[in-house]
Scaffold this active site. Sequence first.
Site, PDB file in Angstrom:
ATOM      1  N   LYS A 120       5.449  -4.269  -4.891  1.00 35.88           N
ATOM      2  CA  LYS A 120       6.907  -4.137  -4.800  1.00 35.88           C
ATOM      3  C   LYS A 120       7.445  -4.318  -3.384  1.00 35.88           C
ATOM      4  CE  LYS A 120      10.783  -2.715  -6.808  1.00 35.88           C
ATOM      5  NZ  LYS A 120      11.261  -3.765  -7.687  1.00 35.88           N
ATOM      6  N   CYS A 150       0.818  -1.205   0.000  1.00 32.21           N
ATOM      7  CA  CYS A 150       0.000   0.000   0.000  1.00 32.21           C
ATOM      8  C   CYS A 150       0.846   1.247   0.000  1.00 32.21           C
ATOM      9  CB  CYS A 150      -0.907   0.110   1.227  1.00 32.21           C
ATOM     10  SG  CYS A 150      -2.249  -1.014   1.229  1.00 32.21           S
TER      11      CYS A 150
HETATM   12  N1  GLU Z   1      -5.071  -4.151   5.794  1.00 34.53           N
HETATM   13  C1  GLU Z   1      -5.447  -3.066   4.925  1.00 34.53           C
HETATM   14  C2  GLU Z   1      -6.438  -3.512   3.853  1.00 34.53           C
HETATM   15  O1  GLU Z   1      -6.551  -4.664   3.524  1.00 34.53           O
HETATM   16  C3  GLU Z   1      -4.214  -2.427   4.292  1.00 34.53           C
HETATM   17  C4  GLU Z   1      -3.411  -3.409   3.479  1.00 34.53           C
HETATM   18  C5  GLU Z   1      -1.955  -3.043   3.150  1.00 34.53           C
HETATM   19  O2  GLU Z   1      -1.313  -2.220   3.745  1.00 34.53           O
HETATM   20  O3  GLU Z   1      -1.415  -3.689   2.238  1.00 34.53           O
HETATM   21  O4  GLU Z   1      -7.142  -2.717   3.336  1.00 34.53           O
END
Ligand code: GLU
Length: 579
Positions: free
Chosen positions: A574, A2
């Site tokens: 990445k 993210c």
């Molecule tokens: N756990 C959160 C979601 O699934 C963020 C995921 C992340 O940081 O990759 O929306």
Amino acid sequence: MCGIFGYIGSRRDATSAVFEGLKRLDYRGYDSWGVAVLQNKKILLDKHTGTVNKKLSKLPKSSISVGHTRWATHGSVTDTNAHPHFSSDGSFVLAQNGIMENYSSVKQNLFQKNYKFISQTDTEVIVRLIEEELKKEKDIIKATRSAFNKLKGRNTVIILTKDGQIIAVRNGSPLVLGFSKDKKEFYFSSDTLSFSPYVEKTITLDNGQMAIYSKNMLTIKNVKTGKNLPLLKVKNGITQKNEGKGKFNHFMIKEIFDQPSAIEEVIKQDKRKLEKLSKLIKKSKNVYCMGSGTAGAAAFQMAYYLRTYAGVNAIGLIGAECTEYLPLFSKEDLIIAPSQSGETADVLEILEMAKKKGVKVASYVNMPGSLITKISDISFMANAGAEICVMSTKVFISQIAFGYLVAKNTQEKYDQGVINLKILAKEMRKVLNNKDFLSQIKKIAKKLSKKKHIFLLGKGQNLQIIKEGMVKIIEGSYVHAHAIPAGDLKHYAITLMEAGVPIIPVVSNDAVSGDVENAINEIKARGAEIIKLPKLPDTGEVSAILNTVPLQLIAYYMAVYLKNNVDKPRNIAKSVTVK
Ligand code: GLU
């Protein structure tokens, strides 16, 4: 994974600044995205599935905005699950990078208190938890701190309030701040790559720190104690620039062509620091080389070079698959960790636990200011330049070239190591610019694009290279690939050798090439098809590094022929900052 982004400033429109920032961050996760802006004390939100490409027609211009690009961990890929997420009364929105590991029990608790949940994400649990804390604290900063202290796992969050504040808190996943020279613009982001070209100064926050923009001021606090940290004391970080694709169609091919320069950067590593590392290697009881994904293959190759050229019993470990080693680690041990991002969650977790046991850590990282660099006893920067394609190529080459140089230095043959790497860089440049070589590779890639299964065969110095070739083919083409250790062929995979099955042997002119030839003959005898790679110049001890190039190129052209998203293969991202 993210990406988190935030902007406050009068020079640019915050809405488009965040939108542009997310575009540069979306290699970190690209299944959905969202932007929130403030207008007349009201927060407006726009969220979409897919990569950051739609226009932000719904949102007005603004001077303060936050955004997020998602790699889903909890809850499917939908507009509703995309971040940021609203508080029940609409007074703030929050986006998260990480996993709230205790979300289920906390959610249960909040349910009983009648909180409603709109999405399936763990993120919304953090939002409701802050709301609950707000009942006691009455202040969003204090409420965020106390909620944050109740989170388990690695999390970084960013909040935009209707009062015009941005609050960002770091624990685990990265968080960097950027400023224009006159400090009239403030940026928040997951990495410095997204800032370019607007930011002149950066700060990388540490775990347990938060940054608050409120009433034209930026403050950094310790999350636990609430104490302010003087901004002046925070060191100016180093940034990395995304220089674009240049004349190439994709970042992947550009980065493959960057590889000779990446090797030349390895040669420029500080000799005294290398010396320090070699001393540490010699006096350590156990030397472990640890990484995940492509960096895992690089770690195993580093261990191979240390065994072969330095006589050190080095062991390769996969970050997520080595918890059984934890009780065995001691203060006489050393871990060498290659990592592109320096934020890889599973590697970080093991390193943190190992450090508590007194294990020494040496790292080789490409992204400046990372957590792995910060916790290392000796840290090296790869200086390979920004690697934007989600599939790692030049950083892998840099990591294994570094492993080779470290091994040669430990063997007290640094000069010979440098000569070999110089020859390697020169030969690799020639190979990449050889049109005939490239057209042979394209033909092979075209043929393999029609296959369901692809096998790679190798031994000794090429064992990890075929493993990395397998990883690249799987990532880029979505075609099943399988790396077979040549000596093991007859023990299992030989059952699959029949007409129409393609096998790519990767051989060097070395002591084990005869064994690979035997395996090739055994395969031919069963009618399977040997895919002959174009001949490469013999670069001796470093030939395995050069052998990586045709495999990377096959993966690249297969991805192109199959019309896949070359720089952003499906489902992966990445920087793997979640476990
Ligand atoms: N756990 C959160 C979601 O699934 C963020 C995921 C992340 O940081 O990759 O929306």
